[in-house]
Structure formats: structure tokens, C-alpha cells
Motif scaffolding. Structure first.
Motif, short mmCIF file in Angstrom:
data_model
loop_
_atom_site.label_atom_id
_atom_site.label_comp_id
_atom_site.label_asym_id
_atom_site.label_seq_id
_atom_site.Cartn_x
_atom_site.Cartn_y
_atom_site.Cartn_z
N ASN A 151 -8.08 -3.27 -3.43
CA ASN A 151 -6.98 -4.21 -3.55
C ASN A 151 -7.01 -5.31 -2.49
O ASN A 151 -5.97 -5.74 -1.99
CB ASN A 151 -5.65 -3.44 -3.53
CG ASN A 151 -5.62 -2.40 -4.63
OD1 ASN A 151 -5.80 -2.73 -5.81
ND2 ASN A 151 -5.47 -1.14 -4.27
N ASP A 164 -8.49 -4.18 9.28
CA ASP A 164 -7.74 -5.15 8.49
C ASP A 164 -7.73 -6.46 9.28
O ASP A 164 -7.86 -6.47 10.50
CB ASP A 164 -6.30 -4.67 8.24
CG ASP A 164 -5.65 -5.36 7.05
OD1 ASP A 164 -5.54 -4.73 5.98
OD2 ASP A 164 -5.26 -6.55 7.17
N THR A 173 0.86 -1.18 0.00
CA THR A 173 0.00 0.00 0.00
C THR A 173 0.89 1.23 0.00
O THR A 173 2.09 1.12 0.25
CB THR A 173 -0.93 0.02 1.24
OG1 THR A 173 -1.84 1.11 1.14
CG2 THR A 173 -0.16 0.13 2.56
N ALA A 213 -9.65 -2.45 4.21
CA ALA A 213 -8.43 -3.28 4.17
C ALA A 213 -7.27 -2.30 4.29
O ALA A 213 -6.56 -2.00 3.34
CB ALA A 213 -8.35 -4.08 2.87
C1 LIG Z 1 -2.75 -5.21 -0.82
S1 LIG Z 1 -3.36 -4.65 0.73
C2 LIG Z 1 -4.38 -3.29 0.21
C3 LIG Z 1 -4.20 -2.10 1.13
C4 LIG Z 1 -4.98 -0.86 0.71
N1 LIG Z 1 -6.40 -1.11 0.71
C5 LIG Z 1 -4.56 -0.37 -0.64
O1 LIG Z 1 -5.31 -0.50 -1.61
O2 LIG Z 1 -3.46 0.17 -0.75
C6 LIG Z 1 -4.57 -5.91 1.09
C7 LIG Z 1 -4.96 -5.95 2.57
O3 LIG Z 1 -6.12 -6.76 2.70
C8 LIG Z 1 -6.05 -7.44 3.93
N2 LIG Z 1 -6.94 -8.61 3.90
C9 LIG Z 1 -6.80 -9.77 3.22
N3 LIG Z 1 -7.81 -10.61 3.48
C10 LIG Z 1 -8.63 -9.96 4.33
C11 LIG Z 1 -9.85 -10.31 4.97
N4 LIG Z 1 -10.43 -11.50 4.80
N5 LIG Z 1 -10.42 -9.40 5.80
C12 LIG Z 1 -9.84 -8.20 6.00
N6 LIG Z 1 -8.69 -7.81 5.42
C13 LIG Z 1 -8.08 -8.68 4.61
C14 LIG Z 1 -4.57 -7.81 4.05
O4 LIG Z 1 -4.21 -8.07 5.38
C15 LIG Z 1 -3.89 -6.57 3.45
O5 LIG Z 1 -3.46 -5.67 4.44
#
Ligand SMILES: C[S@@+](CC[C@H](N)C(=O)[O-])C[C@H]1O[C@@H](n2cnc3c(N)ncnc32)[C@H](O)[C@@H]1O
Length: 297
Positions: A237, A163, A98, A132
Motif C-alpha cells: 500500500n 518509512d 494501516t 512502508a
Molecule cells: C498507506 S501507508 C501503508 C502502511 C502499511 N504498509 C500497510 O499496508 O498497512 C503508506 C506509507 O507509505 C509511506 N511512504 C510514502 N511514500 C514513501 C516513500 N517514497 N518512501 C518510503 N515510504 C513512503 C507513507 O509515509 C505511509 O506511511
């Protein structure tokens, strides 16, 4: 044309190569990998492709060392949701990339929307859910956007940042970033919203902190501790890690928290055809909750 024999030979040698991780510190069989994939998918929705095999090995090998387990099967033996190791297991396998103001066009759309909505709602606090949040850059970008939109450190906005990964969430809450992590934040905003720390890091100003609450939340959990109707939801994402059925279920549940006209922001590569029942495309990867707008009294 590639023959069937050479294709299966290639598949075998790929499997051999993967199994040659065996030659590394810990044996890592296809069965271990499949067990890990199943556990993760069942509890978090994250679907790991075959290509993630070596990533899984290297991330979990660290946990094997930390817990003194001699093999993957020994590590997986007592691993259940709720077990002490569970949180480390999940945290190790999430992808947390991120950065500040990622997909910058979303923040301009949000600023205009917040001003419009605040005028309509006359003094009510606007609620944003950052679903997230990872290490916090997105949530703090939302807070800065709100502060800029209303030209005050106390905008009528509250942000819930959640998250699944408790480790990144602790970083998010701490709100201290290195200068290189702030490279996408305009200089003037760094000066306005961060305090320089003695070690050269930059810490989010207390006024901005007052706008954001951080909570652990698994989007797969049957109950979400999210109370208010949300005027805007950033779910960016993360859907890409889920299979279609899970994506659909999550999007449908998010829709129930959003009054008509509320905005949903998703990532640039998130195929969103499944949300069309509840949402109307509003701009690039921005959707408005469909339904009759309530007229302000
Ligand atoms: C690639 S990061 C995206 C961060 C931010 N939203 C961005 O777009 O920059 C994905 C995030 O989703 C979280 N995540 C994955 N599965 C999840 C779930 N079942 N419930 C909540 N968060 C989740 C991960 O821990 C991670 O921090």
C-alpha cells in the motif's frame, strides 16, 4: 450528450470551487497546488491527483499557522528538500492508514515460509524488510507472526521497518496502542505480546521490540541503508501512490536485495505486472523472487 461547452463550464466551476478555498483562511491558487504536487512527486514519488486539492489545503494550512506564514506562496518560498520545514511538509502529505494484520492471508503465508526457510538456512537469522511501516502495526504484526511461528519470544528473525514519514515512524517505535487500535489482534496475542499501561494503552513487550529496528527511508533515495539480503519484503500500500515508472524502479531495486525464493508481499490493489521479470506469482499478492534456489550445503 454533454456538450463541450458545458464540460468546460463544469471544469471552470470545479476550478472556481477549488479556488473558493481562497475564501477560506488562506488563498490557495492552482499554481500553489501544482508547485506542491511537483515538489512532493520529485522527492517522494507520491503523485497527488486533482481530487486531493482540499486535503492538501487543510493539511498544509496547519503548517502555515504553525510557521506563521501569511499565504501558501510565502510558505512555499523557502521550502526545499533539507530545509527545516521540509520534514513537516512531507509528513503532512503522506497517507498513513494501516492496521494490525491488514490483509491477514499474508501472515499465514509468511509463518509457513519462515519455518521452511529457517529449516533450509540452518540457524541463520531470517531478514524481513517492512518498507512502508507507517505507525508500526505492520511491523509488530510481522514480529508476532514470527514469534508464533517459532513458538518463542526469540525467533530467528530480524525486521527492518522503514518509512519516509518520521512522525509515524516515531509512533511505530514507541509501540504503544489504544485498545481500539488492537481490535484486529486476537485477545490471546494481546496478552502474550503487549503490556497494559496505567493509562489503558498497550505497549509492545521488550522481547518483541528486540526483533525490530526502525529507520527513516525514502524509497526514492538513490541509496537505501538496507544491508542484508532480505528473505521477505513487505512493500504494501505504498506503490499505489507512485506513477508507473517509479513503481517499476522501486520494484526492480527491491528485487536486487532478494535472493531467489525470497517473498515479496504487496497491497491488494497494487498492479504488479511490471515485476514479472523478477518475480513469480506465489499466492494472492505474494511473489517469489525468481532465479535458481541455492541448495543448502
Ligand atoms: C498507506 S501507508 C501503508 C502502511 C502499511 N504498509 C500497510 O499496508 O498497512 C503508506 C506509507 O507509505 C509511506 N511512504 C510514502 N511514500 C514513501 C516513500 N517514497 N518512501 C518510503 N515510504 C513512503 C507513507 O509515509 C505511509 O506511511
Amino acid at each position: 450528450m454533454t456538450s463541450r461547452t458545458s464540460l468546460s463550464a463544469a471544469a471552470d466551476s470545479a476550478a472556481d470551487m477549488a479556488d473558493s478555498l481562497v475564501g477560506a483562511e488562506f488563498a490557495f491558487s492552482t499554481q500553489d497546488f501544482d508547485r506542491i504536487r511537483l515538489l512532493l512527486r520529485q522527492h517522494t514519488g507520491i503523485s497527488l491527483s486533482e481530487a486531493k486539492r482540499s486535503m492538501v489545503y487543510s493539511r498544509l494550512a496547519r503548517r502555515l499557522r504553525a510557521t506563521g506564514r501569511p499565504s501558501f506562496s510565502a510558505y512555499l518560498e523557502g521550502l526545499r528538500a533539507g530545509a527545516p520545514e521540509w520534514e513537516y511538509f512531507v509528513n503532512a502529505l503522506t497517507t498513513n492508514l494501516t492496521y494490525f494484520y491488514r490483509e491477514g492471508h499474508h501472515f499465514q503465508i509468511l509463518a509457513d515460509f519462515l519455518k521452511r526457510r529457517a529449516a533450509e538456512q540452518r540457524g541463520q537469522l531470517l531478514q524481513i524488510w517492512c518498507a512502508a511501516a507507517s505507525s508500526g502495526e505492520e511491523a509488530w504484526s510481522l514480529a508476532m507472526t514470527a514469534a508464533e511461528a517459532f513458538a518463542t519470544l526469540a525467533p530467528p528473525v530480524r525486521i527492518l521497518a522503514t518509512d519516509l514519514d518520521t512522525q509515524v515512524l516515531a509512533t511505530a517505535k514507541r509501540g504503544v496502542y489504544r485498545p481500539d487500535q488492537l481490535s484486529k489482534v486476537p485477545e490471546a496475542l494481546v496478552r502474550r505480546y503487549f503490556c497494559e499501561e496505567p493509562d489503558g494503552g498497550f505497549s509492545v513487550r521488550p522481547e518483541l521490540r528486540a526483533l525490530v529496528a526502525f529507520r527513516p527511508l525514502n524509497l526514492l533515495d538513490p541509496v537505501w541503508p538496507v544491508r542484508s539480503p532480505m528473505d521477505a519484503v513487505f512493500c504494501r500500500n505504498v506503490l499505489i501512490y507512485f506513477d508507473r515508472t517509479t513503481q517499476l524502479r522501486v520494484v526492480e531495486r527491491i528485487a536486487t536485495l532478494m535472493p531467489p525464493g525470497a517473498l515479496l508481499f504487496v497491497g491488494h490493489s497494487e498492479n504488479f505486472s511490471q515485476g514479472q521479470r523478477h518475480f513469480v506469482l506465489q499466492g494472492r499478492t505474494v511473489y517469489a523472487r525468481a532465479g535458481m534456489q541455492r541448495q543448502p550445503a
